[in-house]
Design a protein around this motif. Sequence first.
Motif, PDB file in Angstrom:
ATOM      1  N   THR A  15     -61.061  -5.802  -9.346  1.00 48.23           N
ATOM      2  CA  THR A  15     -62.085  -4.767  -9.338  1.00 48.23           C
ATOM      3  C   THR A  15     -62.156  -4.159 -10.736  1.00 48.23           C
ATOM      4  O   THR A  15     -61.134  -3.792 -11.303  1.00 48.23           O
ATOM      5  CB  THR A  15     -61.769  -3.688  -8.290  1.00 48.23           C
ATOM      6  OG1 THR A  15     -61.764  -4.308  -6.998  1.00 48.23           O
ATOM      7  CG2 THR A  15     -62.800  -2.574  -8.311  1.00 48.23           C
ATOM      8  N   ASN A  17     -64.587  -1.574 -13.573  1.00 49.29           N
ATOM      9  CA  ASN A  17     -65.538  -0.467 -13.602  1.00 49.29           C
ATOM     10  C   ASN A  17     -66.668  -0.786 -14.576  1.00 49.29           C
ATOM     11  O   ASN A  17     -66.668  -1.819 -15.239  1.00 49.29           O
ATOM     12  CB  ASN A  17     -64.827   0.853 -13.941  1.00 49.29           C
ATOM     13  CG  ASN A  17     -64.194   0.826 -15.314  1.00 49.29           C
ATOM     14  OD1 ASN A  17     -64.714   0.248 -16.271  1.00 49.29           O
ATOM     15  ND2 ASN A  17     -63.039   1.470 -15.425  1.00 49.29           N
ATOM     16  N   TYR A  75     -71.713  -7.953  -7.681  1.00 45.62           N
ATOM     17  CA  TYR A  75     -72.063  -6.538  -7.571  1.00 45.62           C
ATOM     18  C   TYR A  75     -73.142  -6.329  -6.522  1.00 45.62           C
ATOM     19  O   TYR A  75     -73.848  -7.256  -6.122  1.00 45.62           O
ATOM     20  CB  TYR A  75     -72.493  -5.958  -8.925  1.00 45.62           C
ATOM     21  CG  TYR A  75     -73.867  -6.386  -9.384  1.00 45.62           C
ATOM     22  CD1 TYR A  75     -74.995  -5.627  -9.082  1.00 45.62           C
ATOM     23  CD2 TYR A  75     -74.047  -7.566 -10.104  1.00 45.62           C
ATOM     24  CE1 TYR A  75     -76.254  -6.015  -9.495  1.00 45.62           C
ATOM     25  CE2 TYR A  75     -75.299  -7.959 -10.526  1.00 45.62           C
ATOM     26  CZ  TYR A  75     -76.400  -7.186 -10.219  1.00 45.62           C
ATOM     27  OH  TYR A  75     -77.653  -7.578 -10.618  1.00 45.62           O
ATOM     28  N   SER A  78     -73.581  -0.149  -4.286  1.00 45.62           N
ATOM     29  CA  SER A  78     -72.516   0.859  -4.291  1.00 45.62           C
ATOM     30  C   SER A  78     -71.105   0.283  -4.343  1.00 45.62           C
ATOM     31  O   SER A  78     -70.151   1.018  -4.522  1.00 45.62           O
ATOM     32  CB  SER A  78     -72.634   1.728  -3.040  1.00 45.62           C
ATOM     33  OG  SER A  78     -72.368   0.940  -1.889  1.00 45.62           O
ATOM     34  N   GLY A  79     -70.971  -1.005  -4.144  1.00 43.59           N
ATOM     35  CA  GLY A  79     -69.660  -1.638  -4.166  1.00 43.59           C
ATOM     36  C   GLY A  79     -69.165  -2.138  -2.823  1.00 43.59           C
ATOM     37  O   GLY A  79     -68.241  -2.937  -2.769  1.00 43.59           O
ATOM     38  N   SER A  80     -69.779  -1.714  -1.725  1.00 47.98           N
ATOM     39  CA  SER A  80     -69.273  -2.130  -0.416  1.00 47.98           C
ATOM     40  C   SER A  80     -69.642  -3.580  -0.071  1.00 47.98           C
ATOM     41  O   SER A  80     -68.814  -4.333   0.433  1.00 47.98           O
ATOM     42  CB  SER A  80     -69.731  -1.178   0.679  1.00 47.98           C
ATOM     43  OG  SER A  80     -71.141  -1.140   0.751  1.00 47.98           O
ATOM     44  N   SER A 101     -66.918  -2.168  -9.305  1.00 44.72           N
ATOM     45  CA  SER A 101     -66.680  -0.957  -8.536  1.00 44.72           C
ATOM     46  C   SER A 101     -67.883  -0.010  -8.646  1.00 44.72           C
ATOM     47  O   SER A 101     -68.465   0.143  -9.716  1.00 44.72           O
ATOM     48  CB  SER A 101     -65.428  -0.261  -9.077  1.00 44.72           C
ATOM     49  OG  SER A 101     -65.217   0.968  -8.438  1.00 44.72           O
ATOM     50  N   ARG A 102     -68.261   0.582  -7.537  1.00 40.03           N
ATOM     51  CA  ARG A 102     -69.404   1.512  -7.444  1.00 40.03           C
ATOM     52  C   ARG A 102     -70.736   0.843  -7.732  1.00 40.03           C
ATOM     53  O   ARG A 102     -71.747   1.515  -7.936  1.00 40.03           O
ATOM     54  CB  ARG A 102     -69.171   2.738  -8.322  1.00 40.03           C
ATOM     55  CG  ARG A 102     -68.004   3.582  -7.841  1.00 40.03           C
ATOM     56  CD  ARG A 102     -67.857   4.904  -8.556  1.00 40.03           C
ATOM     57  NE  ARG A 102     -68.719   5.094  -9.675  1.00 40.03           N
ATOM     58  CZ  ARG A 102     -68.306   5.306 -10.920  1.00 40.03           C
ATOM     59  NH1 ARG A 102     -67.038   5.348 -11.203  1.00 40.03           N
ATOM     60  NH2 ARG A 102     -69.176   5.496 -11.886  1.00 40.03           N
ATOM     61  N   GLY A 103     -70.754  -0.476  -7.795  1.00 37.05           N
ATOM     62  CA  GLY A 103     -72.012  -1.207  -7.877  1.00 37.05           C
ATOM     63  C   GLY A 103     -72.785  -1.040  -9.160  1.00 37.05           C
ATOM     64  O   GLY A 103     -72.273  -0.599 -10.182  1.00 37.05           O
ATOM     65  N   SER A 105     -74.835   1.026 -10.082  1.00 40.70           N
ATOM     66  CA  SER A 105     -74.954   2.384 -10.627  1.00 40.70           C
ATOM     67  C   SER A 105     -73.915   2.651 -11.717  1.00 40.70           C
ATOM     68  O   SER A 105     -74.103   3.533 -12.555  1.00 40.70           O
ATOM     69  CB  SER A 105     -74.836   3.423  -9.521  1.00 40.70           C
ATOM     70  OG  SER A 105     -73.562   3.347  -8.917  1.00 40.70           O
ATOM     71  N   SER A 106     -72.828   1.888 -11.733  1.00 39.76           N
ATOM     72  CA  SER A 106     -71.812   2.083 -12.773  1.00 39.76           C
ATOM     73  C   SER A 106     -72.073   1.205 -14.003  1.00 39.76           C
ATOM     74  O   SER A 106     -71.404   1.353 -15.017  1.00 39.76           O
ATOM     75  CB  SER A 106     -70.411   1.800 -12.216  1.00 39.76           C
ATOM     76  OG  SER A 106     -70.241   0.438 -11.939  1.00 39.76           O
ATOM     77  N   TYR A 107     -73.054   0.319 -13.918  1.00 42.73           N
ATOM     78  CA  TYR A 107     -73.413  -0.553 -15.043  1.00 42.73           C
ATOM     79  C   TYR A 107     -74.228   0.251 -16.053  1.00 42.73           C
ATOM     80  O   TYR A 107     -75.207   0.891 -15.697  1.00 42.73           O
ATOM     81  CB  TYR A 107     -74.213  -1.749 -14.521  1.00 42.73           C
ATOM     82  CG  TYR A 107     -74.747  -2.660 -15.597  1.00 42.73           C
ATOM     83  CD1 TYR A 107     -73.887  -3.444 -16.350  1.00 42.73           C
ATOM     84  CD2 TYR A 107     -76.107  -2.740 -15.854  1.00 42.73           C
ATOM     85  CE1 TYR A 107     -74.378  -4.291 -17.333  1.00 42.73           C
ATOM     86  CE2 TYR A 107     -76.609  -3.588 -16.831  1.00 42.73           C
ATOM     87  CZ  TYR A 107     -75.730  -4.357 -17.567  1.00 42.73           C
ATOM     88  OH  TYR A 107     -76.219  -5.191 -18.548  1.00 42.73           O
TER      89      TYR A 107
END
Length: 114
Positions: A15, A17, A75, A78-80, A101-103, A105-107
């Motif tokens: 995982t 970020n 990805y 949200s990551g789920s 992690s967090r999908g 939106s973290s890119y």
Amino acid sequence: MEGLSNLFRGNGYTTINGAQVKNILNDSNIVILDVRNPGEYRNGHIPKAINIPINEIQGRLSEISLYRNSAILVYCASGSRSIKAADFLSRNGFKKIYNLSRGISSYKGTLSKM
């Protein structure tokens, strides 16, 4: 809790970020797998990403198997969904899998739209 247990159970994928993804994308041989639905993909995706929605991944395993020996970044929003996809790929013999992690939106990079 299922998502948290997947992060810590030695699940066969790493995982990462949003800050780490930049380094991963420098590998020109990496396969980027977007497991969101086609509408989400069209609204913006990581450049060069292949869209295979999570609900199609099992039926399209033979297509994905072409990349079994490649590094794969997975990805979703949200990551789920990407956790489920990374776990599925790991159970099916893929060795170098990265889950964002967090999908998306973290890119922090520029998104492509189609």
